[in-house]
Scaffold this active site. Structure first.
Site: not given
Ligand code: NAD
Ligand code: WQD
Length: 335
Positions: A12, A124, A148, A152, A199
């Site tokens: 992101i 999240s 996790y 948050k 997914l």
């Molecule tokens: P990502 O793992 O791709 O990016 C996170 C980055 O933070 C990475 O580049 C990692 O190297 C860096 N990082 C981790 N710990 C660190 C530390 N101690 N010091 C410096 N850098 C560090 O993840 P993302 O999907 O880009 O997610 C970004 C943020 O959004 C995260 O906080 C994640 O929890 C949150 N988030 C992600 C999702 C998702 O599904 N991708 C959903 C909800 C919230």
């Molecule tokens: C989506 C749907 C699974 C994989 C997670 C974290 C959440 C947030 C976003 C960071 C669900 C199904 C998945 C697979 C499947 N991250 N699935 N086969 O669980 O909604 O959220 O990512 O904050 O905290 O929990 O996302 O992409 O894992 O799953 O059937 O191999 O796909 O059961 O219904 P989820 P996901």
């Protein structure tokens, strides 16, 4: 403005840096590359034709972080840095509490010391837990099912307490739903290490031939086809939401919690079908057991984001499927 982006090399973060640079902001990235590659920053530079200053630093390293603030005039922080694998957090809770919570505290202390009090934080939808009924609104009670998610929830609370102690802070806490998709250039995208937990990266790795088939986790949920329903949001829309949130923090002195989602729910089978049709591909799958901790349905109420950030999503599910595939097919082995 000069924006410090922690975790800016990640999924992101890179997409948000593209939007920041395209809108004339300067970016300073702090990342320890624990879950990313330096190449991702190069790609952002290629897309935007701009230079990025980056520091290979762990946010837990107080001295190093202090030096970043001393050497750069930072106007605001977007805080992505954190570990995000739900299963791993159950196995190694202390690692998650230390990295995500202690890391955030070190960052907030350093910001305070340098009088930088504007921050956008990545929370999240996981904080809504198992018991709320979608569409989820920001005022619903919180609960978590894994360390996790608890990190948050705690960081949200820490930021709220920080604001209550000093109203000069301006804080946007963004609750993301399920980010998928990639920049339309196909140069940056999600690059999970090892077996994908989520997914869409699993689907794209099946499509590219790295995995044999997808396991669909349960088809006996109370949803339109029995598979889990989620609010998938295009990562570029999500990135644009951060610019709106940043603007908001610059013009107010508040702490606000805002959902970033589309408000629409799609099932696992809907996603497979859209991916297959949009990209003219076939995704082999089998139905397997439910994954522990999963809920049937999760999607956002998006009214607050529209009202206070003047933001809503533009991309369709088809855009998300096509852009995810462009990234994966152009980069079969990631960066
Ligand atoms: P990502 O793992 O791709 O990016 C996170 C980055 O933070 C990475 O580049 C990692 O190297 C860096 N990082 C981790 N710990 C660190 C530390 N101690 N010091 C410096 N850098 C560090 O993840 P993302 O999907 O880009 O997610 C970004 C943020 O959004 C995260 O906080 C994640 O929890 C949150 N988030 C992600 C999702 C998702 O599904 N991708 C959903 C909800 C919230
Ligand atoms: C989506 C749907 C699974 C994989 C997670 C974290 C959440 C947030 C976003 C960071 C669900 C199904 C998945 C697979 C499947 N991250 N699935 N086969 O669980 O909604 O959220 O990512 O904050 O905290 O929990 O996302 O992409 O894992 O799953 O059937 O191999 O796909 O059961 O219904 P989820 P996901």
């Amino acid at each position: 403005m000069n924006i410090l982006v922690t975790g800016g090399a990640g999924y992101i973060g890179t997409h948000t840096c593209v939007e920041l640079l395209n809108h004339g902001h300067d970016v300073v990235i702090v990342d320890n590359f624990v879950n990313s590659e330096k190449e991702s920053i190069k790609r952002v530079e290629e897309i935007t034709n701009k230079k990025i200053k980056f520091y290979e630093i762990d946010i837990l390293n107080e001295k190093a972080l202090d030096l970043v603030f001393k050497s750069n005039k930072i106007d605001a922080v977007i805080h992505f840095a954190g570990l995000k694998a739900v299963g791993e957090s159950v196995e190694f809770p202390l690692k998650y509490y230390n990295n995500n919570i202690t890391g955030s505290i070190v960052l907030f202390e350093t910001m305070k010391k340098h009088n930088v009090k504007n921050i956008v934080f990545s929370s999240s939808a996981t904080v809504y837990g198992m018991n709320n009924i979608s569409p989820l609104t920001e005022d619903m009670p919180l609960s978590t099912t894994n360390p996790y998610g608890t990190t948050k929830m705690f960081i949200e609370r820490i930021l709220t307490d920080l604001y209550n102690s000093d109203n000069e802070w301006s804080i946007a806490i963004l609750r993301y739903f399920n980010p998928i998709g990639a920049h339309p250039s196909g140069k940056i995208g999600e690059n999970p290490k090892g077996i994908p937990n989520n997914l869409m990266p699993f689907i794209t790795q099946v499509a590219v031939g790295k995995r044999e088939k997808l396991s669909v986790f349960g088809n006996d949920y109370n949803t339109h086809d029995g598979t889990g329903v989620r609010d998938y949001i295009h990562v570029v829309d999500l990135a644009k939401g951060h610019l709106k949130a940043l603007e908001y923090t610059m013009n107010t002195n508040k702490v606000e919690i805002v959902n970033l989602g589309t408000g629409k729910g799609y099932s696992v089978l809907d996603i497979i079908k859209a991916f297959e049709e949009g990209n003219n591909l076939s995704i082999p799958y089998e139905i397997s057991e439910r994954r522990p901790g999963d809920i049937a349905t999760c999607f956002a109420n998006t009214l607050k984001a529209k009202k206070i950030l003047h933001w809503e999503t533009k991309n369709t599910l088809l855009d998300m499927c096509k852009d995810s595939w462009r990234w994966q097919s152009n980069n079969p082995n990631g960066y």
